[in-house]
Design a protein around this motif. Sequence first.
Motif, PDB file in Angstrom:
ATOM      1  N   VAL A  96       0.977  -1.067   0.028  1.00  0.00           N
ATOM      2  CA  VAL A  96       0.143  -0.040   0.159  1.00  0.00           C
ATOM      3  C   VAL A  96       1.072   1.204   0.038  1.00  0.00           C
ATOM      4  O   VAL A  96       1.872   1.437   0.877  1.00  0.00           O
ATOM      5  CB  VAL A  96      -0.973  -0.152   1.350  1.00  0.00           C
ATOM      6  N   PRO A  97       0.526   2.237  -0.803  1.00  0.00           N
ATOM      7  CA  PRO A  97       1.586   3.239  -0.960  1.00  0.00           C
ATOM      8  C   PRO A  97       1.422   4.210   0.372  1.00  0.00           C
ATOM      9  O   PRO A  97       0.404   4.320   0.912  1.00  0.00           O
ATOM     10  CB  PRO A  97       1.303   3.989  -2.238  1.00  0.00           C
ATOM     11  N   VAL A  98       2.548   4.900   0.378  1.00  0.00           N
ATOM     12  CA  VAL A  98       2.453   6.026   1.719  1.00  0.00           C
ATOM     13  C   VAL A  98       2.493   7.286   1.104  1.00  0.00           C
ATOM     14  O   VAL A  98       3.175   7.549   0.406  1.00  0.00           O
ATOM     15  CB  VAL A  98       3.512   6.031   2.490  1.00  0.00           C
ATOM     16  N   PRO A  99       1.454   8.191   1.343  1.00  0.00           N
ATOM     17  CA  PRO A  99       1.354   9.628   0.999  1.00  0.00           C
ATOM     18  C   PRO A  99       2.273  10.185   1.372  1.00  0.00           C
ATOM     19  O   PRO A  99       2.942  10.305   2.790  1.00  0.00           O
ATOM     20  CB  PRO A  99       0.008   9.973   1.473  1.00  0.00           C
ATOM     21  N   GLY A 100       2.999  11.032   0.452  1.00  0.00           N
ATOM     22  CA  GLY A 100       4.126  11.936   0.846  1.00  0.00           C
ATOM     23  C   GLY A 100       3.509  13.257   1.302  1.00  0.00           C
ATOM     24  O   GLY A 100       2.561  13.744   1.510  1.00  0.00           O
ATOM     25  N   ARG A 101       4.270  14.465   1.162  1.00  0.00           N
ATOM     26  CA  ARG A 101       3.853  15.697   1.616  1.00  0.00           C
ATOM     27  C   ARG A 101       2.802  16.285   0.525  1.00  0.00           C
ATOM     28  O   ARG A 101       3.123  16.366  -0.643  1.00  0.00           O
ATOM     29  CB  ARG A 101       5.264  16.713   1.657  1.00  0.00           C
ATOM     30  N   GLY A 102       1.721  16.789   1.036  1.00  0.00           N
ATOM     31  CA  GLY A 102       0.844  17.322   0.277  1.00  0.00           C
ATOM     32  C   GLY A 102      -0.019  16.183  -0.655  1.00  0.00           C
ATOM     33  O   GLY A 102      -0.809  16.672  -1.469  1.00  0.00           O
ATOM     34  N   GLU A 103       0.175  15.060  -0.009  1.00  0.00           N
ATOM     35  CA  GLU A 103      -0.696  13.946  -0.704  1.00  0.00           C
ATOM     36  C   GLU A 103      -1.776  13.164   0.012  1.00  0.00           C
ATOM     37  O   GLU A 103      -1.541  13.339   1.344  1.00  0.00           O
ATOM     38  CB  GLU A 103       0.408  12.889  -1.169  1.00  0.00           C
ATOM     39  N   LEU A 104      -2.578  12.714  -0.234  1.00  0.00           N
ATOM     40  CA  LEU A 104      -3.687  11.795   0.135  1.00  0.00           C
ATOM     41  C   LEU A 104      -3.619  10.372  -0.231  1.00  0.00           C
ATOM     42  O   LEU A 104      -3.086  10.048  -1.431  1.00  0.00           O
ATOM     43  CB  LEU A 104      -5.045  12.447  -0.255  1.00  0.00           C
ATOM     44  N   LEU A 105      -4.061   9.619   0.533  1.00  0.00           N
ATOM     45  CA  LEU A 105      -4.229   8.236   0.210  1.00  0.00           C
ATOM     46  C   LEU A 105      -5.786   7.748  -0.085  1.00  0.00           C
ATOM     47  O   LEU A 105      -6.437   7.933   0.931  1.00  0.00           O
ATOM     48  CB  LEU A 105      -3.662   7.040   1.531  1.00  0.00           C
ATOM     49  N   ILE A 106      -6.272   7.262  -1.175  1.00  0.00           N
ATOM     50  CA  ILE A 106      -7.303   6.905  -1.309  1.00  0.00           C
ATOM     51  C   ILE A 106      -7.601   5.602  -1.435  1.00  0.00           C
ATOM     52  O   ILE A 106      -6.864   4.726  -1.948  1.00  0.00           O
ATOM     53  CB  ILE A 106      -7.784   7.751  -2.787  1.00  0.00           C
ATOM     54  N   ARG A 107      -8.565   5.067  -0.930  1.00  0.00           N
ATOM     55  CA  ARG A 107      -9.196   3.549  -0.941  1.00  0.00           C
ATOM     56  C   ARG A 107     -10.120   3.579  -2.242  1.00  0.00           C
ATOM     57  O   ARG A 107     -11.109   4.310  -2.111  1.00  0.00           O
ATOM     58  CB  ARG A 107     -10.094   3.282   0.251  1.00  0.00           C
ATOM     59  N   VAL A 108      -9.504   3.227  -3.338  1.00  0.00           N
ATOM     60  CA  VAL A 108     -10.218   3.203  -4.653  1.00  0.00           C
ATOM     61  C   VAL A 108     -11.519   2.358  -4.722  1.00  0.00           C
ATOM     62  O   VAL A 108     -11.645   1.449  -4.099  1.00  0.00           O
ATOM     63  CB  VAL A 108      -9.166   2.909  -5.769  1.00  0.00           C
ATOM     64  N   ALA A 109     -12.614   3.231  -5.117  1.00  0.00           N
ATOM     65  CA  ALA A 109     -13.684   2.458  -5.459  1.00  0.00           C
ATOM     66  C   ALA A 109     -13.863   2.302  -6.964  1.00  0.00           C
ATOM     67  O   ALA A 109     -14.659   1.132  -7.495  1.00  0.00           O
ATOM     68  CB  ALA A 109     -14.893   3.478  -5.048  1.00  0.00           C
ATOM     69  N   ALA A 110     -13.271   3.068  -7.635  1.00  0.00           N
ATOM     70  CA  ALA A 110     -13.423   3.112  -9.351  1.00  0.00           C
ATOM     71  C   ALA A 110     -12.315   3.700  -9.931  1.00  0.00           C
ATOM     72  O   ALA A 110     -11.899   4.639  -9.195  1.00  0.00           O
ATOM     73  CB  ALA A 110     -14.884   3.558  -9.544  1.00  0.00           C
ATOM     74  N   ALA A 111     -11.819   3.192 -10.870  1.00  0.00           N
ATOM     75  CA  ALA A 111     -10.750   3.976 -11.839  1.00  0.00           C
ATOM     76  C   ALA A 111     -10.954   3.928 -13.233  1.00  0.00           C
ATOM     77  O   ALA A 111     -11.459   3.055 -13.719  1.00  0.00           O
ATOM     78  CB  ALA A 111      -9.442   3.066 -11.614  1.00  0.00           C
ATOM     79  N   GLY A 112     -10.877   4.925 -13.893  1.00  0.00           N
ATOM     80  CA  GLY A 112     -11.187   5.226 -15.201  1.00  0.00           C
ATOM     81  C   GLY A 112     -10.082   4.394 -16.082  1.00  0.00           C
ATOM     82  O   GLY A 112      -8.828   4.470 -15.505  1.00  0.00           O
ATOM     83  N   VAL A 113     -10.443   3.971 -17.338  1.00  0.00           N
ATOM     84  CA  VAL A 113      -9.405   3.146 -18.215  1.00  0.00           C
ATOM     85  C   VAL A 113      -9.437   4.455 -19.352  1.00  0.00           C
ATOM     86  O   VAL A 113     -10.523   4.839 -19.961  1.00  0.00           O
ATOM     87  CB  VAL A 113     -10.100   2.003 -18.537  1.00  0.00           C
ATOM     88  N   ASN A 114      -8.060   4.531 -19.893  1.00  0.00           N
ATOM     89  CA  ASN A 114      -7.912   5.824 -20.859  1.00  0.00           C
ATOM     90  C   ASN A 114      -6.844   5.313 -21.843  1.00  0.00           C
ATOM     91  O   ASN A 114      -6.126   4.358 -21.605  1.00  0.00           O
ATOM     92  CB  ASN A 114      -7.283   7.073 -20.191  1.00  0.00           C
TER      93      ASN A 114
END
Length: 330
Positions: free
Chosen positions: A27-45
Amino acid sequence: MLPETMIAIDPATPGGPEVLVPVERPVPVPGRGELLIRVAAAGVNRPDVMQRQGRYPPPPGAPSIPGLEVAGEVVALGEGADSRLMGRAVMALVAGGGYAEYCVAPSGQCLAVPPALSMVEAAALPETLFTVWSNLFERGRASVGETVLVHGGTSGIGTVAIMLGKLFGLTVIVTAGSAAKCARALEIGADHAIDYKTTDFVEAVKAIAPEGVNIVLDMVGGDYIARNLACLAEEGRHLSIAVQRGTKAEVPIHLVMMKRLTLTGSTLRARSVAFKTELRDTLSRAVWPLLSAGRLKPVIDATFPLAEAAGAHARLDSGEHVGKVVLTVA
């Protein structure tokens, strides 16, 4: 308590959709100025597809996990991050990492999810909204009463360009690859739709707008560039945002001179957090009221569970989609 590991899609080698298999990652660790999001959905591009193929590596510092936009709940804060977002549902533009159960995002690239949107709809918006707004309305200076030609009118970018264009007083002409897709583009709000497989779009545009269009939003590149310039009116603006038919083009300079054309373009992924934060702030003022009022919603083509990311990419590869494909995360 947050887990130490998560399920993600992080292919070890380039290839077809079959390389997109679930793996375990920290699980990534948020750095300065960052948020950790528990992802519900992700767009595909489309850039995710290019990354999978080995043709679009992540920018320095970005995770190798693909995925440029997510929606979910903020579950941890890095130092200096916006504490008002803790525990809230947000949508975020990221430089990578979206195909996972958890994703880090700069707080300046996050916006609260309006109640009018589902998490799937929210996840389908950041990449397209940031791209369309920064190019069509900022670089392209689109204004009420102007006419824009949008290639790929039923893509994620194209559908958002149609809807935003109509909300901001533009006449929107699109191209698409079948009669069915043209009909769908008209349903979404395009004023005119041209089947580029059966019709010369340059001649069709001239019939619709004899003096030419004010703006071309181009995702094709290659031999389309010269044809696009033939469609432009005097003082027209040509905006390049992708190069699906090649990075090189022969440009008729005499048209640029005679019509006083502007040729510009941009990429978004590698731009600075400061630039994206400023763009986020502009969108929050200009577009989020429309989202909150339910006047703007993305067109969702299909959803796939995260573990079936290969199916999502196969859907994009088929070219049959209309609007956005989204991954859902349990």
